[in-house]
Scaffold this motif. Structure first.
Motif, PDB file in Angstrom:
ATOM      1  N   VAL A  79       0.623  15.753   9.225  1.00  0.00           N
ATOM      2  CA  VAL A  79      -0.110  15.046   8.176  1.00  0.00           C
ATOM      3  C   VAL A  79      -1.339  14.358   8.748  1.00  0.00           C
ATOM      4  N   ALA A  80      -1.224  13.827   9.954  1.00  0.00           N
ATOM      5  CA  ALA A  80      -2.343  13.126  10.593  1.00  0.00           C
ATOM      6  C   ALA A  80      -2.569  13.691  11.990  1.00  0.00           C
ATOM      7  N   ASP A  81      -3.765  13.525  12.491  1.00  0.00           N
ATOM      8  CA  ASP A  81      -4.135  13.998  13.819  1.00  0.00           C
ATOM      9  C   ASP A  81      -3.661  12.968  14.849  1.00  0.00           C
ATOM     10  N   PRO A  82      -2.762  13.354  15.763  1.00  0.00           N
ATOM     11  CA  PRO A  82      -2.276  12.408  16.766  1.00  0.00           C
ATOM     12  C   PRO A  82      -3.392  11.796  17.610  1.00  0.00           C
ATOM     13  N   ALA A  83      -4.480  12.546  17.820  1.00  0.00           N
ATOM     14  CA  ALA A  83      -5.601  12.008  18.591  1.00  0.00           C
ATOM     15  C   ALA A  83      -6.243  10.838  17.862  1.00  0.00           C
ATOM     16  N   ALA A  84      -6.440  10.983  16.548  1.00  0.00           N
ATOM     17  CA  ALA A  84      -7.020   9.897  15.758  1.00  0.00           C
ATOM     18  C   ALA A  84      -6.061   8.724  15.660  1.00  0.00           C
ATOM     19  N   VAL A  85      -4.767   9.028  15.541  1.00  0.00           N
ATOM     20  CA  VAL A  85      -3.753   7.959  15.482  1.00  0.00           C
ATOM     21  C   VAL A  85      -3.735   7.168  16.784  1.00  0.00           C
ATOM     22  N   ALA A  86      -3.732   7.877  17.912  1.00  0.00           N
ATOM     23  CA  ALA A  86      -3.727   7.206  19.209  1.00  0.00           C
ATOM     24  C   ALA A  86      -4.991   6.383  19.409  1.00  0.00           C
ATOM     25  N   TRP A 120     -18.190  14.350  20.530  1.00  0.00           N
ATOM     26  CA  TRP A 120     -19.341  13.824  21.267  1.00  0.00           C
ATOM     27  C   TRP A 120     -20.469  13.402  20.335  1.00  0.00           C
ATOM     28  N   GLY A 121     -20.658  14.145  19.266  1.00  0.00           N
ATOM     29  CA  GLY A 121     -21.736  13.806  18.337  1.00  0.00           C
ATOM     30  C   GLY A 121     -21.543  12.447  17.699  1.00  0.00           C
ATOM     31  N   ILE A 122     -20.306  12.154  17.288  1.00  0.00           N
ATOM     32  CA  ILE A 122     -20.012  10.852  16.688  1.00  0.00           C
ATOM     33  C   ILE A 122     -20.256   9.750  17.705  1.00  0.00           C
ATOM     34  N   GLY A 123     -19.764   9.972  18.925  1.00  0.00           N
ATOM     35  CA  GLY A 123     -19.962   8.976  19.973  1.00  0.00           C
ATOM     36  C   GLY A 123     -21.420   8.776  20.318  1.00  0.00           C
ATOM     37  N   GLY A 124     -22.191   9.877  20.270  1.00  0.00           N
ATOM     38  CA  GLY A 124     -23.613   9.774  20.561  1.00  0.00           C
ATOM     39  C   GLY A 124     -24.350   8.941  19.529  1.00  0.00           C
ATOM     40  N   VAL A 125     -24.015   9.142  18.260  1.00  0.00           N
ATOM     41  CA  VAL A 125     -24.624   8.340  17.195  1.00  0.00           C
ATOM     42  C   VAL A 125     -24.217   6.879  17.351  1.00  0.00           C
ATOM     43  N   PRO A 152     -18.178   6.398  10.866  1.00  0.00           N
ATOM     44  CA  PRO A 152     -17.665   7.262   9.795  1.00  0.00           C
ATOM     45  C   PRO A 152     -18.764   8.047   9.079  1.00  0.00           C
ATOM     46  N   VAL A 153     -19.954   7.467   8.990  1.00  0.00           N
ATOM     47  CA  VAL A 153     -21.083   8.177   8.375  1.00  0.00           C
ATOM     48  C   VAL A 153     -21.442   9.396   9.223  1.00  0.00           C
ATOM     49  N   ALA A 154     -21.472   9.200  10.542  1.00  0.00           N
ATOM     50  CA  ALA A 154     -21.777  10.302  11.454  1.00  0.00           C
ATOM     51  C   ALA A 154     -20.704  11.377  11.384  1.00  0.00           C
ATOM     52  N   ALA A 155     -19.450  10.960  11.284  1.00  0.00           N
ATOM     53  CA  ALA A 155     -18.357  11.932  11.193  1.00  0.00           C
ATOM     54  C   ALA A 155     -18.520  12.825   9.972  1.00  0.00           C
ATOM     55  N   GLN A 156     -18.896  12.243   8.849  1.00  0.00           N
ATOM     56  CA  GLN A 156     -19.081  13.015   7.622  1.00  0.00           C
ATOM     57  C   GLN A 156     -20.284  13.955   7.749  1.00  0.00           C
ATOM     58  N   LEU A 157     -21.387  13.444   8.260  1.00  0.00           N
ATOM     59  CA  LEU A 157     -22.612  14.243   8.334  1.00  0.00           C
ATOM     60  C   LEU A 157     -22.531  15.342   9.386  1.00  0.00           C
ATOM     61  N   LEU A 158     -21.728  15.133  10.424  1.00  0.00           N
ATOM     62  CA  LEU A 158     -21.640  16.104  11.522  1.00  0.00           C
ATOM     63  C   LEU A 158     -20.484  17.083  11.358  1.00  0.00           C
ATOM     64  N   GLY A 159     -19.840  17.055  10.201  1.00  0.00           N
ATOM     65  CA  GLY A 159     -18.806  18.044   9.935  1.00  0.00           C
ATOM     66  C   GLY A 159     -17.420  17.702  10.424  1.00  0.00           C
ATOM     67  N   HIS A 160     -17.107  16.424  10.494  1.00  0.00           N
ATOM     68  CA  HIS A 160     -15.758  15.994  10.901  1.00  0.00           C
ATOM     69  C   HIS A 160     -15.161  15.085   9.824  1.00  0.00           C
ATOM     70  N   PRO A 161     -15.029  15.567   8.602  1.00  0.00           N
ATOM     71  CA  PRO A 161     -14.553  14.705   7.513  1.00  0.00           C
ATOM     72  C   PRO A 161     -13.146  14.172   7.721  1.00  0.00           C
ATOM     73  N   GLY A 162     -12.349  14.878   8.525  1.00  0.00           N
ATOM     74  CA  GLY A 162     -10.985  14.424   8.781  1.00  0.00           C
ATOM     75  C   GLY A 162     -10.910  13.105   9.527  1.00  0.00           C
ATOM     76  N   TYR A 163     -11.984  12.779  10.243  1.00  0.00           N
ATOM     77  CA  TYR A 163     -12.009  11.530  11.009  1.00  0.00           C
ATOM     78  C   TYR A 163     -12.584  10.359  10.216  1.00  0.00           C
ATOM     79  N   VAL A 164     -13.144  10.651   9.053  1.00  0.00           N
ATOM     80  CA  VAL A 164     -13.809   9.599   8.279  1.00  0.00           C
ATOM     81  C   VAL A 164     -12.865   8.457   7.885  1.00  0.00           C
TER      82      VAL A 164
END
Length: 203
Positions: A79-86, A120-125, A152-164
């Motif tokens: 249901v959730a990504d363990p990486a995001a949970v951690a 990396w893109g999210i972290g770069g922003v 979260p804005v970067a996550a959405q714009l860079l194609g990672h909506p699951g992390y938003v």
């Protein structure tokens, strides 16, 4: 998922700023400045090297938590990504460490590490907004809050909506922990990096 959360929390709760200042004879960080265990308060000891080390280690524990979470990601239908949970647990651990009676830092550096670990893109922003706002205003809290909101804005714009959702929740936590700073920003009394601190708690 529970293992990912537990490992993330334990990693995040390591108070590197407090440990470094104690081991180098800079005193108890909780009795200095704002009492915060993050890099900004370490800088108030006058030890720029310690502040930089604290920043990097707090960042690293966020990235390490995400990496450990990915090692545990064995179920593609989870249901959730363990990486995001951690990663989220690491930020919570930094902000509310059990060993310090849940009085920790404000999560900005650790959240940057999580952002870099997730993508990396999210972290770069995150880094660009943080450093850019800090250079523009010389206000540490404003740079950190702006970067957290940008994630979260970067996550959405860079194609990672699951992390938003998780990044948005962590941004809200960072803003809540900076509520006193927000009041000072509105009043025009928030201190700038390099300025002499006035009486009363700072960021």
């Amino acid at each position: 998922m529970l293992v990912a959360a537990a490992l993330g929390y334990l990693l995040g709760s390591v108070p590197f700023g407090l440990l470094l200042t104690r081991f180098t004879g800079a005193g108890d960080l909780r009795a200095i400045g704002s009492g915060n265990i993050g890099a900004t308060n370490v800088l108030r000891t006058g030890r720029k090297g310690l502040a930089a080390a604290t920043l990097l280690l707090d960042l690293a524990k966020g990235a390490a938590a995400v990496w450990l979470g990915r090692l545990l990601a064995t179920d593609p239908a989870a249901v959730a990504d363990p990486a995001a949970v951690a990663g989220a647990a690491a930020v919570i651990g930094h902000c509310f460490p059990l060993w310090l009676r849940f009085r920790g830092g404000k999560g900005v550096a650790t959240l940057m590490g999580v952002s870099l670990g997730l993508a990396w893109g999210i972290g770069g922003v995150y880094a660009a907004v943080w450093l850019g706002m800090l250079a523009l205003t010389r206000i540490s809290s404003l740079g950190g809050m702006s970067a957290a909101v940008a994630a979260p804005v970067a996550a959405q714009l860079l194609g990672h909506p699951g992390y938003v959702p998780v990044l948005a929740a962590l941004a809200a936590l960072v803003l809540w922990l900076h509520r006193a700073n927000i009041v000072r920003l509105l009043n025009g009394t928030e201190p700038r990096v390099g300025s002499k601190p006035k009486a009363g708690p700072a960021e």
